[in-house]
Scaffold this active site. Structure first.
Site, PDB file in Angstrom:
ATOM      1  CB  CYS A 232      -0.918   0.013   1.221  1.00 46.49           C
ATOM      2  SG  CYS A 232      -2.256  -1.184   1.159  1.00 46.49           S
ATOM      3  NE  ARG A 234       4.098   7.305  -3.485  1.00 42.10           N
ATOM      4  CZ  ARG A 234       3.169   7.608  -2.588  1.00 42.10           C
ATOM      5  NH1 ARG A 234       2.328   6.668  -2.175  1.00 42.10           N
ATOM      6  NH2 ARG A 234       3.060   8.833  -2.117  1.00 42.10           N
ATOM      7  CG  ASP A 258      -4.787   0.673  -2.299  1.00 39.90           C
ATOM      8  OD1 ASP A 258      -5.871   0.439  -2.868  1.00 39.90           O
ATOM      9  OD2 ASP A 258      -4.529   1.773  -1.747  1.00 39.90           O
ATOM     10  CD  GLU A 263      -1.863   4.610  -8.413  1.00 44.64           C
ATOM     11  OE1 GLU A 263      -2.547   5.629  -8.180  1.00 44.64           O
ATOM     12  OE2 GLU A 263      -1.361   3.915  -7.525  1.00 44.64           O
ATOM     13  CG  HIS A 282      -3.988   4.948  -4.717  1.00 36.55           C
ATOM     14  ND1 HIS A 282      -2.935   5.476  -5.413  1.00 36.55           N
ATOM     15  CD2 HIS A 282      -3.739   5.239  -3.408  1.00 36.55           C
ATOM     16  CE1 HIS A 282      -2.083   6.071  -4.575  1.00 36.55           C
ATOM     17  NE2 HIS A 282      -2.563   5.934  -3.349  1.00 36.55           N
TER      18      HIS A 282
END
Length: 531
Positions: A232, A234, A258, A263, A282
């Protein structure tokens, strides 16, 4: 009474908006969903802008911002802000990395537990009309070992929650001392030890030059068979092709992520639609509480900045008065470089930082230089931006006790800055001076007198003082096509331990460092990055 205009260009919690609207000197406009081009057309006349992840504050937007003083990001990430362009214009950029700590930690545990008990594939199976109780057999957390990479705000909370589950916690953070980890109930270990003994590994490091691709084929090969990994932090920390290969071989039992290097992740992202993988978009900071916290924090900080007070979350360098720079200017860079050099050589967070100013500096208000030293110390180790505004606050958060001493003479130079980093088991001291307005030098390392230029990449080596050592080191670097830009030597007595500091024109990879370390009579070698 002056009035400040504030543009809110992304959805912000009502509690944050209320703080801004209730201020008698602030006018707030809420205009969400603007493209970068529309934002550039709108930004003129505003003193501050408050954003989340949607708005793109590009260099073009900043160039059109004729009055902008503050960019406030309600949240941690600043990938959507051109910080260099903002800094060049004297615009303060700030964020609120602390407001979503608990939410991110809880999301980490949500993924870890769901992964451990096969929640997602079991739920999908039931939705498809199957009753596959025997297929989706999970594993208990009790008695297992959790490896936490990065003991910052989020990592510390994640690790503390593990104790409630009866787990053993191994922690790796090069800037957290063993004694500090023990006080929190964790065992500080090397990465190799963490890899070899962890049933679960969770990542909480920033994406830096050192951590990008940290989880690669070599690291995965050192992990226990059946390990489960949660990220969670990078996306760039994991080398995805290597991770997929480890999943295919069965060496890694499961992965939950996540965050992604790009992204949203591209079509065909290899972790999607695998029963032993869990991917979320995310969501770590996406809770009501986190969004309220970051909105309140950024609203208060924007007001502080507009009123001329010191904002807590600033991540770039605010303007320094011309009067102050005229007196201390030549020493600001030196102070920062001493701190940056020292912390990398020291290897972890010190419990105390003692700064001594000698000569002309002893007659000045040296607070700015002390902050510069702290900025240098904190920059390589913090996941959030560090500057002259927030460095003292961040040092206090990390329980670093800072003290100043002033003397008229010392060390044979008219004006010097000396910094001592201390813990019960380790002490390191550095002394620096200016040979000219733009010629900083480190002139003492512990008890060794040297003449090192604190810039770029440096190799710091301790060796036995015998003929030929420097020649062998130069040969290793030459074979690796690494040019030596400068070299300084220090010794106290012939034939005893000596220190060498070598400026090189490029980074030195681990293979070359290991080759130098393996040379006979070389006791230690370390790469320092002052870029």
């Amino acid at each position: 009474m002056s009035t400040y205009r504030v543009l809110v260009s992304d959805n912000l919690s009502e509690k944050g908006l209320k703080i801004l609207n209730d201020h008698p000197e602030i006018e707030v406009d809420v205009k969400t969903g603007l493209s970068p081009e529309e934002l550039a057309d709108t930004i003129a006349g505003y003193d501050a802008i408050v954003i989340r992840s949607g708005s793109k504050v590009t260099a073009e937007v900043i160039a059109r911002a004729d009055k902008l003083k503050v960019i406030g990001r309600a949240g941690a990430g600043l990938d959507n802000v051109d910080r260099d362009a903002a800094t060049s214009r004297g615009i303060i950029v700030m964020n609120t990395p602390g407001g979503n700590t608990v939410s991110t930690a809880e999301h980490t545990w949500t993924l870890l537990m769901a992964l451990s008990r096969c929640i997602l594939p079991a739920a999908k199976s039931l939705e498809a009309g199957r009753w596959d109780r025997k297929i989706y057999k999970g594993t208990e957390l009790f008695g297992k070992t959790l490896g936490v990479i990065g003991l910052g705000r989020v990592g510390s909370v994640v690790a503390s929650r593990a104790l409630a589950f009866g787990m053993h916690v191994l922690a790796y953070d090069p800037y957290v001392t063993e004694s500090r980890a023990q006080k929190m109930g964790f065992k500080a270990v090397s990465l190799d030890e963490l890899y070899a003994n962890s049933d679960y590994i969770t990542l909480h490091s920033p994406a830096t030059e050192e951590t990008k691709g940290l989880i690669n084929a070599e690291a995965l090969g050192k992990m226990k068979k059946g390990v489960r990994i949660v990220n969670c932090a990078r996306g760039a920390i994991i080398k995805m092709d290597d991770l997929v290969a480890a999943l295919d071989s069965g060496h890694v039992a499961g992965v939950a992520v996540d965050v992604y290097e790009n992204e949203p992740p591209p079509e065909g992202f290899p972790l999607l639609n695998r029963e032993n993988c869990l991917c979320t978009p995310h969501l770590a900071a996406s809770t009501t509480e986190a969004q309220e916290n970051v909105a309140i924090d950024i609203a208060k900080d924007v007001i502080r900045a507009l009123e001329g007070d010191e904002p807590v979350g600033a991540v770039n360098i605010p303007a320094v008065s011309a009067e102050t720079r005229a007196v201390l200017g030549p020493f600001i860079n030196l102070a920062e470089k001493i701190g940056m050099f020292g912390i990398q050589l020291y290897g972890h967070s010190p419990e105390s930082i003692e700064i001594t100013y000698t000569g002309e500096l002893a007659e000045c208000d040296t607070n700015l230089l002390t902050v510069a030293v702290l900025k240098g110390i904190l920059t390589p180790i913090m996941e959030q931006g560090v500057n002259f505004v927030n460095a003292p606050y961040l040092a206090e958060q990390r329980n670093m006790k800072t003290s100043e001493t002033k003397t008229k003479t010392g060390d044979g130079y008219s004006t010097v800055i000396s910094v001592k980093l201390s813990c019960p088991d380790k002490v390191l001291s550095l002394t620096g001076t200016q040979f000219g307005p733009n010629d900083p030098r480190i002139v003492k390392l512990d008890d060794y007198h040297i003449d090192a230029k604190p810039s770029g990449y440096l190799l710091v080596m301790r060796n036995t003082d015998e003929p030929g050592i420097i020649g062998h080191i130069g040969m290793v670097l030459g074979n690796a096509k690494i040019n030596i830009a400068d070299l300084t030597l220090g010794r106290n007595k012939p034939g005893e331990e000596a220190v060498s500091v070598c400026n090189v024109d490029q980074a030195v990879d681990e293979k070359v460092i290991k080759e130098i370390a393996s040379l006979e009579k070389v006791l230690d070698v370390q790469l320092i990055n002052l870029r």
